[in-house]
Design an enzyme around this catalytic site. Structure first.
Site, mmCIF file in Angstrom:
data_model
loop_
_atom_site.group_PDB
_atom_site.id
_atom_site.type_symbol
_atom_site.label_atom_id
_atom_site.label_comp_id
_atom_site.label_asym_id
_atom_site.label_seq_id
_atom_site.Cartn_x
_atom_site.Cartn_y
_atom_site.Cartn_z
ATOM 1 N N ASP A 48 0.840 -1.200 0.000
ATOM 2 C CA ASP A 48 0.000 0.000 0.000
ATOM 3 C C ASP A 48 0.873 1.247 0.000
ATOM 4 O O ASP A 48 1.557 1.537 0.980
ATOM 5 C CB ASP A 48 -0.884 0.021 1.258
ATOM 6 C CG ASP A 48 -1.777 1.245 1.294
ATOM 7 O OD1 ASP A 48 -2.868 1.191 0.693
ATOM 8 O OD2 ASP A 48 -1.372 2.273 1.890
ATOM 9 N N TYR A 53 3.193 9.734 -0.592
ATOM 10 C CA TYR A 53 4.286 9.159 0.203
ATOM 11 C C TYR A 53 5.645 9.387 -0.465
ATOM 12 O O TYR A 53 6.685 9.210 0.175
ATOM 13 C CB TYR A 53 4.097 7.642 0.436
ATOM 14 C CG TYR A 53 2.813 7.258 1.151
ATOM 15 C CD1 TYR A 53 2.001 8.201 1.763
ATOM 16 C CD2 TYR A 53 2.410 5.925 1.213
ATOM 17 C CE1 TYR A 53 0.817 7.835 2.390
ATOM 18 C CE2 TYR A 53 1.232 5.552 1.852
ATOM 19 C CZ TYR A 53 0.437 6.518 2.435
ATOM 20 O OH TYR A 53 -0.729 6.149 3.062
ATOM 21 N N LYS A 78 -2.773 5.921 -4.332
ATOM 22 C CA LYS A 78 -3.889 6.833 -4.036
ATOM 23 C C LYS A 78 -3.659 8.187 -4.688
ATOM 24 O O LYS A 78 -2.512 8.628 -4.791
ATOM 25 C CB LYS A 78 -4.009 7.049 -2.514
ATOM 26 C CG LYS A 78 -3.883 5.777 -1.692
ATOM 27 C CD LYS A 78 -4.027 5.990 -0.197
ATOM 28 C CE LYS A 78 -3.658 4.719 0.562
ATOM 29 N NZ LYS A 78 -2.231 4.593 0.881
ATOM 30 N N HIS A 111 -7.608 9.511 -1.692
ATOM 31 C CA HIS A 111 -6.901 9.494 -0.410
ATOM 32 C C HIS A 111 -7.722 10.116 0.735
ATOM 33 O O HIS A 111 -7.773 9.566 1.831
ATOM 34 C CB HIS A 111 -5.555 10.227 -0.562
ATOM 35 C CG HIS A 111 -4.490 9.767 0.363
ATOM 36 N ND1 HIS A 111 -3.157 9.702 0.021
ATOM 37 C CD2 HIS A 111 -4.543 9.350 1.642
ATOM 38 C CE1 HIS A 111 -2.448 9.259 1.044
ATOM 39 N NE2 HIS A 111 -3.271 9.037 2.037
HETATM 40 P P1 NDP Z 1 1.263 1.423 11.853
HETATM 41 O O1 NDP Z 1 0.105 1.463 12.764
HETATM 42 O O2 NDP Z 1 1.389 0.342 10.863
HETATM 43 O O3 NDP Z 1 2.571 1.488 12.769
HETATM 44 C C1 NDP Z 1 3.857 1.632 12.243
HETATM 45 C C2 NDP Z 1 4.804 1.878 13.431
HETATM 46 O O4 NDP Z 1 4.814 0.720 14.265
HETATM 47 C C3 NDP Z 1 6.220 2.145 13.019
HETATM 48 O O5 NDP Z 1 6.759 3.064 13.927
HETATM 49 C C4 NDP Z 1 6.882 0.773 13.167
HETATM 50 O O6 NDP Z 1 8.255 0.926 13.463
HETATM 51 C C5 NDP Z 1 6.138 0.216 14.358
HETATM 52 N N1 NDP Z 1 6.030 -1.258 14.320
HETATM 53 C C6 NDP Z 1 5.738 -2.022 13.237
HETATM 54 N N2 NDP Z 1 5.709 -3.336 13.580
HETATM 55 C C7 NDP Z 1 5.992 -3.392 14.908
HETATM 56 C C8 NDP Z 1 6.112 -4.470 15.812
HETATM 57 N N3 NDP Z 1 5.934 -5.721 15.429
HETATM 58 N N4 NDP Z 1 6.411 -4.178 17.105
HETATM 59 C C9 NDP Z 1 6.588 -2.893 17.502
HETATM 60 N N5 NDP Z 1 6.479 -1.824 16.675
HETATM 61 C C10 NDP Z 1 6.172 -2.076 15.377
HETATM 62 O O7 NDP Z 1 1.312 2.889 11.171
HETATM 63 P P2 NDP Z 1 1.089 3.569 9.777
HETATM 64 O O8 NDP Z 1 0.548 4.890 10.107
HETATM 65 O O9 NDP Z 1 2.309 3.501 8.945
HETATM 66 O O10 NDP Z 1 -0.075 2.745 9.042
HETATM 67 C C11 NDP Z 1 0.142 1.638 8.200
HETATM 68 C C12 NDP Z 1 -0.086 1.999 6.755
HETATM 69 O O11 NDP Z 1 -1.399 2.480 6.557
HETATM 70 C C13 NDP Z 1 0.781 3.155 6.237
HETATM 71 O O12 NDP Z 1 2.132 2.804 6.072
HETATM 72 C C14 NDP Z 1 0.040 3.498 4.978
HETATM 73 O O13 NDP Z 1 0.323 2.567 3.950
HETATM 74 C C15 NDP Z 1 -1.400 3.403 5.455
HETATM 75 N N6 NDP Z 1 -1.918 4.712 5.905
HETATM 76 C C16 NDP Z 1 -2.912 5.290 5.150
HETATM 77 C C17 NDP Z 1 -3.446 6.502 5.504
HETATM 78 C C18 NDP Z 1 -4.524 7.093 4.672
HETATM 79 O O14 NDP Z 1 -4.865 8.276 4.878
HETATM 80 N N7 NDP Z 1 -5.109 6.355 3.763
HETATM 81 C C19 NDP Z 1 -2.958 7.258 6.676
HETATM 82 C C20 NDP Z 1 -1.945 6.550 7.431
HETATM 83 C C21 NDP Z 1 -1.460 5.323 7.044
HETATM 84 P P3 NDP Z 1 9.468 0.623 12.418
HETATM 85 O O15 NDP Z 1 9.003 0.982 11.036
HETATM 86 O O16 NDP Z 1 10.565 1.498 12.935
HETATM 87 O O17 NDP Z 1 9.784 -0.841 12.551
#
Ligand code: NDP
Length: 274
Positions: A48, A53, A78, A111
């Protein structure tokens, strides 16, 4: 829901993996290339991204270098707010497609519901869909009232609504609404952007011998929600996909349902300014 590549059926018959990798805030260049390649190597089949991004080129490079045939992958991007409108959306789609280096997209989303624009944007998505350039079209950050408004004129019912959804914001009302309309719900920020510290989640993590992240993601899957956790850490990318060797009991699903606080880590679609 047997393994990391298992799919759910969208309302147009297309199969979409229920689990995938999100790449918001993943840097263009080696960071996104390495993360996407690590995910695909761990069995992920859905990625995604979004024009906003700024990493579509790296996602495309990783796809090409992954060694997995294009048709086995499911790629979402998006259209950003500033590009909304009919002609500008058609142009934005071509720009994303060129950056990704793909002939077709699997899913294209609006989006955010930009007022006064999203209906024209939707007409553009319907055209892209009719032309076979994208296998499914959907929206993101639409409340039921936005969907009601869109559906009043739409020819195609959105296949997906991608919204913020996690145990502290479980979106029960939106999920019920979407189920009634045949729209699949996809969870963004499923891991609460890394804020995983909660006594119920910690307790269940000990009980099941799984990490809090795995407990949360399993909760999404058992609710039939599409989920796209983000990580740039290879060990977490692998951990987040190990969800298919345990099952939360009905009682424990209900306990997680019970911790909802309607708490957002991102913006409310009725109150955003970007
Ligand atoms: P998430 O809720 O997926 O959390 C990501 C965070 O959690 C990062 O800091 C990551 O750290 C940490 N993390 C990941 N796995 C673990 C684990 N197993 N244990 C502990 N910490 C963990 O956040 P996002 O906001 O990125 O949401 C996911 C996706 O949703 C986005 O990447 C995007 O593709 C989508 N999105 C869409 C939006 C929209 O408006 N349509 C808005 C926001 C997000 P690290 O990377 O350092 O490992």
């Amino acid at each position: 829901m047997k393994n990391v590549a298992s799919t759910v059926k969208l309302n147009n018959g297309v199969d979409m993996p229920q689990f995938g990798l999100g790449v918001w805030r993943v840097k263009e260049g080696s960071q996104v290339v390495d993360s996407v390649k690590a995910a695909i190597a761990s069995g992920y089949r859905s990625i995604d991204t979004a024009a906003a991004y700024g990493n579509e080129e790296g996602v495309g490079q990783a796809i090409r270098e992954s060694g997995v045939p294009r048709e086995e992958l499911f790629i979402t991007t998006k259209v950003w707010n500033s590009e909304q409108g009919y002609e500008s959306t058609l142009a934005a789609f071509e720009d994303s497609r060129r950056k990704l280096g793909l002939d077709y997209l699997d899913l294209y989303l609006i989006h955010w519901p930009v007022k006064g624009k999203y209906k024209d944007t939707w007409r553009a998505l319907e055209k892209l869909y009719a032309d076979g350039k994208v296998r499914a079209i959907g929206v993101s950050n639409f409340h039921p009232h936005h969907l009601d408004d869109l559906l009043a004129d739409a020819k195609v019912v959105p296949a997906v609504d991608q919204v913020e959804l996690h145990p502290l914001l479980n979106q029960a009302e939106l999920r019920r609404y979407c189920e009634g309309k045949g729209i699949r719900v996809e969870a963004w920020s499923p891991l609460m952007q890394g804020n995983l510290d909660h006594p119920v989640l910690t307790e269940l993590s000990v009980k099941y011998g799984k990490s809090p992240a795995q407990v949360i993601l399993r909760w999404h899957l058992q609710h039939g929600i599409i989920v796209i956790p983000k990580s740039v850490t290879e060990s977490r990318i692998q951990e987040n996909a190990r969800l298919f060797d345990f099952e939360l009991s009905e009682t424990d699903m209900a306990r997680i349902d019970g911790i909802n606080e309607n708490r957002r880590f991102g913006s409310d679609p009725d109150n955003f300014n970007f």
